[in-house]
Design an enzyme around this catalytic site. Sequence first.
Site, PDB file in Angstrom:
ATOM      1  N   LYS A   1      38.885  40.964  39.709  1.00 59.72           N
ATOM      2  CA  LYS A   1      37.719  41.546  40.366  1.00 59.72           C
ATOM      3  C   LYS A   1      36.775  42.124  39.313  1.00 59.72           C
ATOM      4  O   LYS A   1      37.215  42.714  38.326  1.00 59.72           O
ATOM      5  CB  LYS A   1      38.149  42.671  41.314  1.00 59.72           C
ATOM      6  CG  LYS A   1      36.981  43.400  41.953  1.00 59.72           C
ATOM      7  CD  LYS A   1      37.431  44.722  42.554  1.00 59.72           C
ATOM      8  CE  LYS A   1      36.234  45.574  42.940  1.00 59.72           C
ATOM      9  NZ  LYS A   1      36.619  46.930  43.381  1.00 59.72           N
TER      10      LYS A   1
ATOM     11  N   LEU B   1      44.704  42.630  36.083  1.00 60.81           N
ATOM     12  CA  LEU B   1      44.549  43.722  35.122  1.00 60.81           C
ATOM     13  C   LEU B   1      45.328  44.965  35.561  1.00 60.81           C
ATOM     14  O   LEU B   1      45.114  46.054  35.025  1.00 60.81           O
ATOM     15  CB  LEU B   1      43.065  44.059  34.942  1.00 60.81           C
ATOM     16  CG  LEU B   1      42.187  42.870  34.533  1.00 60.81           C
ATOM     17  CD1 LEU B   1      40.733  43.302  34.382  1.00 60.81           C
ATOM     18  CD2 LEU B   1      42.692  42.230  33.248  1.00 60.81           C
TER      19      LEU B   1
ATOM     20  N   TYR C   1      38.880  41.319  53.731  1.00 58.04           N
ATOM     21  CA  TYR C   1      38.028  42.049  52.793  1.00 58.04           C
ATOM     22  C   TYR C   1      36.743  42.547  53.438  1.00 58.04           C
ATOM     23  O   TYR C   1      36.102  43.455  52.899  1.00 58.04           O
ATOM     24  CB  TYR C   1      37.658  41.169  51.592  1.00 58.04           C
ATOM     25  CG  TYR C   1      38.805  40.683  50.748  1.00 58.04           C
ATOM     26  CD1 TYR C   1      40.113  41.139  50.940  1.00 58.04           C
ATOM     27  CD2 TYR C   1      38.583  39.745  49.750  1.00 58.04           C
ATOM     28  CE1 TYR C   1      41.148  40.660  50.166  1.00 58.04           C
ATOM     29  CE2 TYR C   1      39.619  39.271  48.964  1.00 58.04           C
ATOM     30  CZ  TYR C   1      40.907  39.730  49.185  1.00 58.04           C
ATOM     31  OH  TYR C   1      41.931  39.254  48.413  1.00 58.04           O
TER      32      TYR C   1
ATOM     33  N   ASN D   1      35.423  39.342  31.248  1.00 57.14           N
ATOM     34  CA  ASN D   1      36.584  38.622  31.787  1.00 57.14           C
ATOM     35  C   ASN D   1      36.489  37.125  31.512  1.00 57.14           C
ATOM     36  O   ASN D   1      37.484  36.482  31.157  1.00 57.14           O
ATOM     37  CB  ASN D   1      36.698  38.863  33.289  1.00 57.14           C
ATOM     38  CG  ASN D   1      37.145  40.272  33.630  1.00 57.14           C
ATOM     39  OD1 ASN D   1      37.666  40.990  32.788  1.00 57.14           O
ATOM     40  ND2 ASN D   1      36.931  40.675  34.874  1.00 57.14           N
TER      41      ASN D   1
END
Length: 269
Positions: A223, A182, A41, A233
């Site tokens: 995320k 998602l 990442y 979330n």
Amino acid sequence: MSDVPAIGLGTWQNTDPETCAESVRTALEVGYRHIDTAQYYGNEEAVGEGIARADVPREEVFVGSKVHAEKFGLAHDEVIEGLEVTLDRLGLDRLDLLYVHWPVGNYDAAETLPAFDELREQGRIDHVGVCNFSTELLNEAMDHLDSPLVAHQAETHPLLQQDDLVAHAQEHGYTHIAYSPLARGDVFDVPEITDIAEKHGVSASQVSLAWLLARENVSVVPKATGEAHIRDNFGALDLELDGEDVDRIRGIEREERFVSRDGAPWLDA
């Protein structure tokens, strides 16, 4: 099963250092206790900065990162060296969970996984995990590990329900961690999801996450960068779907995978 928190903050593609650090700090102060990152990442330093900024004791934070074949390699000594770089970037002296990111490149269960056992024996990592494996590769990994397999991370959401992988986690007592839960935002356009969200007066994000969390041995790492999204979330923990909701989502016929790469095990299936 390990104490992997039910919901964590995913940080893939969260590459602006200040945005990443602040999202991690915000998530921890909202109540998250699991932060997920990876060598690939390119944000481990920013994640570490966010952990340091948060008014939350280190021992309360479950931090996971991943070693990658194309960054440091997955040979025994490369795993050892790669973890040291990861810890230095994060500013930590140990990692709660270290994963094999993908079973590609020079990954070899018989060589790669004993390095994880060694790191755990040394107290450099607490738990061992893998990502993007098939059930066959999971069985092979468990055969080569002295340590318990604690987690398997895989793309999982209402459009890719991963029943076989979830069942394997349930059978063997480890946590299935759903990434991209998602569906890259596509759940916002799925009628079954939006109808249920309207019924309960909540967001489509919360519906998707709550549906995943209702499955035994499943955790999620969505995320999010902004505080509103992070809080929304987290609210999935308080949403309880009824049986009709669960069945309606399980019955979604559309299937779509959003994350893949050369050598992914499902390409050989």
